[in-house]
Write an enzyme that holds these catalytic residues in place. Structure first.
Site, PDB file in Angstrom:
ATOM      1  N   TYR A  47      17.661  49.991  37.291  1.00  0.00           N
ATOM      2  CA  TYR A  47      16.431  49.469  38.094  1.00  0.00           C
ATOM      3  C   TYR A  47      15.023  49.907  37.537  1.00  0.00           C
ATOM      4  O   TYR A  47      14.029  49.427  37.815  1.00  0.00           O
ATOM      5  CB  TYR A  47      16.559  49.767  39.506  1.00  0.00           C
ATOM      6  CG  TYR A  47      17.422  48.875  40.401  1.00  0.00           C
ATOM      7  CD1 TYR A  47      18.300  47.985  39.985  1.00  0.00           C
ATOM      8  CD2 TYR A  47      17.292  49.365  41.840  1.00  0.00           C
ATOM      9  CE1 TYR A  47      19.123  47.405  40.896  1.00  0.00           C
ATOM     10  CE2 TYR A  47      17.976  48.603  42.564  1.00  0.00           C
ATOM     11  CZ  TYR A  47      19.120  47.399  42.194  1.00  0.00           C
ATOM     12  OH  TYR A  47      19.818  46.834  43.034  1.00  0.00           O
ATOM     13  N   CYS A  78      19.557  56.351  45.452  1.00  0.00           N
ATOM     14  CA  CYS A  78      18.978  55.754  44.208  1.00  0.00           C
ATOM     15  C   CYS A  78      17.549  56.316  44.339  1.00  0.00           C
ATOM     16  O   CYS A  78      16.978  56.065  45.347  1.00  0.00           O
ATOM     17  CB  CYS A  78      18.920  54.393  44.119  1.00  0.00           C
ATOM     18  SG  CYS A  78      18.258  53.837  42.909  1.00  0.00           S
ATOM     19  N   ASN A  79      17.342  57.391  43.582  1.00  0.00           N
ATOM     20  CA  ASN A  79      15.727  57.887  43.599  1.00  0.00           C
ATOM     21  C   ASN A  79      14.634  56.692  43.500  1.00  0.00           C
ATOM     22  O   ASN A  79      13.718  56.648  44.126  1.00  0.00           O
ATOM     23  CB  ASN A  79      15.404  58.928  42.485  1.00  0.00           C
ATOM     24  CG  ASN A  79      16.198  60.144  42.597  1.00  0.00           C
ATOM     25  OD1 ASN A  79      15.823  61.191  43.172  1.00  0.00           O
ATOM     26  ND2 ASN A  79      17.525  60.117  42.242  1.00  0.00           N
ATOM     27  N   THR A  80      15.183  55.417  42.448  1.00  0.00           N
ATOM     28  CA  THR A  80      14.134  54.836  42.113  1.00  0.00           C
ATOM     29  C   THR A  80      13.896  53.893  43.353  1.00  0.00           C
ATOM     30  O   THR A  80      12.827  53.534  43.754  1.00  0.00           O
ATOM     31  CB  THR A  80      14.682  53.847  41.002  1.00  0.00           C
ATOM     32  OG1 THR A  80      14.831  54.794  39.857  1.00  0.00           O
ATOM     33  CG2 THR A  80      13.720  52.917  40.564  1.00  0.00           C
ATOM     34  N   CYS A 189      17.537  61.454  38.943  1.00  0.00           N
ATOM     35  CA  CYS A 189      18.110  60.257  39.093  1.00  0.00           C
ATOM     36  C   CYS A 189      19.664  60.374  39.321  1.00  0.00           C
ATOM     37  O   CYS A 189      20.261  61.334  38.762  1.00  0.00           O
ATOM     38  CB  CYS A 189      17.679  59.460  37.730  1.00  0.00           C
ATOM     39  SG  CYS A 189      18.913  58.119  37.339  1.00  0.00           S
TER      40      CYS A 189
HETATM   41  N1  DGL Z   1      20.308  55.818  39.788  1.00  0.00           N
HETATM   42  C1  DGL Z   1      19.136  55.527  40.023  1.00  0.00           C
HETATM   43  C2  DGL Z   1      18.159  56.551  40.538  1.00  0.00           C
HETATM   44  O1  DGL Z   1      18.661  57.583  41.068  1.00  0.00           O
HETATM   45  C3  DGL Z   1      18.356  54.726  39.036  1.00  0.00           C
HETATM   46  C4  DGL Z   1      18.741  54.147  37.970  1.00  0.00           C
HETATM   47  C5  DGL Z   1      18.326  52.835  37.352  1.00  0.00           C
HETATM   48  O2  DGL Z   1      18.893  51.817  37.839  1.00  0.00           O
HETATM   49  O3  DGL Z   1      17.345  52.728  36.602  1.00  0.00           O
HETATM   50  O4  DGL Z   1      16.989  56.653  40.212  1.00  0.00           O
END
Ligand code: DGL
Length: 271
Positions: A47, A78-80, A189
């Site tokens: 993402y 998910c941080n994003t 992440c």
């Molecule tokens: N696991 C995700 C996060 O914590 C995002 C990873 C991704 O899909 O770019 O940001």
């Protein structure tokens, strides 16, 4: 549905892929009697290099999928996705607690004595306003270096947690800081805790490597208590993993990452 039934409903977890399992893994220790439904959107991962509009669209799809299972609470692991649209999700679904995750900058600042802090995350998570706010709060007192690591998500999605390719990728990312004292690396992440062992071999032994999993699990527990939603059971719950890739490799990788090997403790497929 009466209150007791709601308390027995599962908790939904969502991530762009297998990363959020690092948060769920921690949560199984904090809330062992709860049931969990996990949705990983590996078909659309990563993402972190997509537009905010696309991340929002995918996040709403995932949330709608989980809501079909009558989840009593939702964790955007998910941080994003959290940084892009957690407020929109909360506004759209006001009747259940919705918990997000953000890079553990505050704990890193509290931990560190001397030296600087590295925040490894996706490019999108590091460019969003939410992170900028967090950064400006602490950057007057601490030297903080955001390091975007988009390819790290793909290593983890492919089940690669060690080896020469991963090591040289990490070395390249850390190269600009090799002459600095690094007190702490924040894994911002949820995919990254799975490569922590490899990363720790490449940094000084007194460098802390931290992530937000335990903080998120404790926050979820607190929200369940506050909303009178804690399960009344005193036997272990179950976990069911779904993935948009829908093949056995990704499902097997998911249970392996969760460390669920003992079917007496967590039954896998009862839904
Ligand atoms: N696991 C995700 C996060 O914590 C995002 C990873 C991704 O899909 O770019 O940001």
């Amino acid at each position: 549905m009466n209150t007791i039934d709601i308390k027995n409903n599962p908790i939904g977890f969502f991530d762009s892929g297998v990363g959020g399992l690092s948060v769920l893994k921690e949560t199984l220790n904090v809330l062992p009697y709860e049931n969990f439904i996990y949705f990983g959107d590996s078909e659309n991962a990563p993402y972190g290099i997509k537009s905010a509009a696309e991340i929002k669209r995918l996040t709403f799809n995932a949330v709608d999928f989980l809501l079909k299972y009558n989840v009593k609470a939702l964790v955007v692991a998910c941080n994003t996705a959290t940084s892009v649209c957690i407020e929109d999700v909360r506004k759209a679904y006001k009747n259940i607690p919705i918990i997000g995750i953000e890079p553990a900058v505050k704990p890193a600042v509290e931990l560190h004595h001397e030296g600087s802090i590295i925040i490894m995350a996706t490019p999108m998570a590091l460019s969003e306003g939410k992170f900028m706010k967090l950064l400006s709060k602490f950057s007057a007192t601490s030297e903080i270096h955001p390091v975007p690591c988009p390819e790290l998500v793909e290593f983890v999605e492919s089940g690669i947690f060690s080896g020469p390719d991963l090591e040289s990728y990490l070395k390249e990312k850390l190269e600009p800081y090799k002459n600095k004292k690094i007190s702490c690396i924040v894994l911002g992440c949820t995919h990254f805790p799975f490569i922590k062992d490899t990363l720790s071999k490449l940094v000084m032994s007194d460098t802390y490597i931290i992530d937000g999993s335990l903080g998120t699990a404790n926050h979820l527990k607190h929200k369940l208590i506050e909303n009178n939603l804690l399960s009344l059971k005193d036997s272990y719950g179950w976990v069911k993993v779904h993935n948009s890739k829908n093949n056995s490799q990704i499902i097997d990788l998911s249970y392996k990452l969760l460390g669920i090997t003992n079917d007496r403790i967590y039954r896998r497929d009862i839904i």
